[in-house]
Design an enzyme around this catalytic site. Structure first.
Site, mmCIF file in Angstrom:
data_model
loop_
_atom_site.group_PDB
_atom_site.id
_atom_site.type_symbol
_atom_site.label_atom_id
_atom_site.label_comp_id
_atom_site.label_asym_id
_atom_site.label_seq_id
_atom_site.Cartn_x
_atom_site.Cartn_y
_atom_site.Cartn_z
ATOM 1 N N GLY A 17 -8.418 7.576 -1.270
ATOM 2 C CA GLY A 17 -7.523 6.814 -2.129
ATOM 3 C C GLY A 17 -6.760 7.711 -3.074
ATOM 4 N N GLY B 42 -6.471 9.489 -5.830
ATOM 5 C CA GLY B 42 -7.394 9.985 -6.842
ATOM 6 C C GLY B 42 -6.721 10.462 -8.108
ATOM 7 N NE ARG C 144 3.309 12.750 -5.251
ATOM 8 C CZ ARG C 144 2.201 12.992 -4.554
ATOM 9 N NH1 ARG C 144 2.018 14.182 -3.998
ATOM 10 N NH2 ARG C 144 1.284 12.064 -4.390
ATOM 11 C CG ASP D 141 -6.494 12.124 3.553
ATOM 12 O OD1 ASP D 141 -7.124 12.776 4.395
ATOM 13 O OD2 ASP D 141 -6.290 12.527 2.393
ATOM 14 C CG ASP E 273 -0.464 14.164 -0.105
ATOM 15 O OD1 ASP E 273 0.228 13.650 -1.002
ATOM 16 O OD2 ASP E 273 -1.388 13.564 0.445
#
Length: 488
Positions: A87, A89, A168, A244, A254
């Site tokens: 998830g 975090g 972002r 993920d 990411d």
């Protein structure tokens, strides 16, 4: 597009944790314009309240209110093993602005932080800000970075560092891991809602077709196949291609222990935590294919709504086999363009592969060599080409240059036009680790000038920019092995 799925099993309301005494580190005017921010003369938001919002200190500015910030749950495979529930975090989705999602990374604990503090540090946040915008300028699908806000708040990683928040922007931050999460719980209702949300907003062509969920899988897979081909073409290594970390829209997201190749090593590992080299440069296409297999498994229950279990598996298996074909076609197309080849010939792939092997054997700088190829003309003499001196096996590379020049002679385009086209696909400037490191070290001393300089250079990666020519050079020997880890 707002993330419209709601419920405690999907997301949690998550107010950001205020950041003490925030200040601007970096800001992207082009992203600000995307979301409709009015800028002042200094290319920062005209309303100073935006600093507090992007630091996570307030949820309103002017007429804009983010009344329902959330963090979302997802699951996934990390380094090839099922990690279970994960998830957001340390990512908090503020909300929708101008049909784009605005997310804060590093704005404090969430329901899914587990043992983490929910913060990001200045070091990694600078890298994410710069690379997000650099990738966009390279024409590669990516989340964007609006701003970077710093603070003197201490954060412990391997050492004590200072905190930062990177804001972002993306059409959506939905990941493969969102599908995996609901599939792992056998929650077909949520799976279907998630797939329908994606189709309605981003894949409308799939919604109108028979077997719409199969078509959705094919489109997500194709986008990610093309994405990884684009990475390979500029020598970009993501570093942590866990399922993920893979976007359902085919975006680069990411930015952790990423790195661009300096000298070419086909098995280069950019993340020193990746001890087995699972995410090495040459394995990225294979790993992305593996991640699409994870998505196929997660979407299987959706196909079973209309087909038998056996037929559903066969349909997805067949669709999954399209990934390497799509990737190969895009990779070949892109590398042909990098060589200045407008037409297709059967021997082109062998020509490309021979070059890459020679570059690997001699550890030739990836970016600079491809950029320099545009200087070769149809009447060039192989023994007079200065780039040959970069190779150990001169006989082999001389033969390659001979074959390459012969291939150029079969093209109808002029040398000057070809040079122009090649310089539009072969960048002069990339975010090399040693450049980022210099900017980070200065920023840690409260000097953000190098962050700004790099940001401006990387926003025009294909331009010559003679004033900044030194930024195109490979790193010195003592800067070649800067280690980058998942710690951020």
């Amino acid at each position: 597009m707002p993330f419209t799925l709601r419920g405690d099993d999907v997301c949690q309301v998550t107010p950001p944790t205020p950041l003490p005494d925030p200040y601007w580190v970096a800001f992207s005017p082009s992203v600000a314009k995307l979301i409709g921010l009015e800028l002042g003369d200094n290319d920062l938001p005209k309303d100073p309240g935006w600093l507090a919002v992007l630091a996570g200190n307030q949820l309103h500015v002017g007429t804009q209110t983010f009344s329902n910030p959330i963090s979302t749950v997802y699951s996934g495979h990390q380094f090839g093993s099922w990690a279970g529930q994960l998830g957001d975090g340390r990512a908090i989705l503020l909300g929708d602005i101008n049909q784009l999602e605005l997310q804060l990374k590093g704005a404090g604990r969430t329901h899914y932080s587990r043992m983490g503090d929910g913060r990001a540090v200045l070091r990694s946040s600078i890298r994410e800000f710069l690379c997000s915008e650099a990738m966009h300028a390279l024409g590669i699908p990516t989340s964007r970075a609006l701003a970077l806000v710093g603070s003197k708040q201490s954060v412990r990683r391997e050492t004590m560092e200072t905190a930062a928040v990177c804001s972002r922007v993306a059409p959506s931050f939905i990941r493969i891991g969102h599908f995996e999460h609901f599939a792992s719980l056998q929650n077909v209702t949520r799976l279907q809602e998630l797939a329908d949300l994606l189709m309605n907003e981003f894949y409308p062509e799939c919604a109108s077709k028979k077997d719409s969920y199969l078509e959705l899988f094919k489109e997500i897979s194709a986008r990610n196949a093309k994405l990884v081909a684009a990475w390979q073409a500029v020598g970009f290594c993501h570093g942590v291609l866990n399922s993920d970390n893979i976007s359902a829209l085919g975006l680069t997201i990411d930015y952790g222990p990423f790195g661009f190749l300096d000298h070419f090593e086909i098995d280069h590992i950019c993340n020193h935590s990746d001890h087995g080299g699972r995410y090495a440069y040459h394995r990225q296409p294979q790993i992305m294919h593996w991640n699409m297999a994870c998505l196929a498994s997660a979407m299987l229950p959706l196909l079973e709504l209309e087909h038998s279990a056996e037929d559903s598996q066969e349909l997805l298996r067949s669709a999954l086999e399209e990934f390497p074909l799509t990737y190969a076609k895009e990779w070949q197309r892109t590398f042909r363009l990098k060589l200045g080849l407008q037409s297709e010939q059967d021997d082109d792939i062998q020509l490309i592969e021979r070059l890459l092997q020679s570059m690997h054997d001699s550890k030739v700088d990836f970016t600079n060599f491809f950029r320099s190829l545009s200087n070769i003309k149809k009447d060039s003499k192989p023994l007079a080409i200065p780039q040959r001196n970069e190779f150990i096996d001169r006989e082999s590379i001389d033969q390659w240059f001979t074959d390459y020049i012969n291939r150029l002679q079969s093209e109808l385009i002029s040398d000057d036009d070809r040079k122009d086209l090649m310089n539009r696909v072969n960048p002069k400037y990339i975010l090399r680790n040693h450049l980022a490191q210099v900017a980070i070290e200065k920023a840690q001393q409260d000097d953000f000038s190098e962050v700004d300089t790099l940001f401006k250079i990387l926003s025009k990666p294909f331009d010559e920019q003679p004033t900044f020519d030194s930024y195109s050079k490979p790193p010195a020997l003592d800067m070649q092995r800067i280690e980058v880890s998942c710690s951020s």
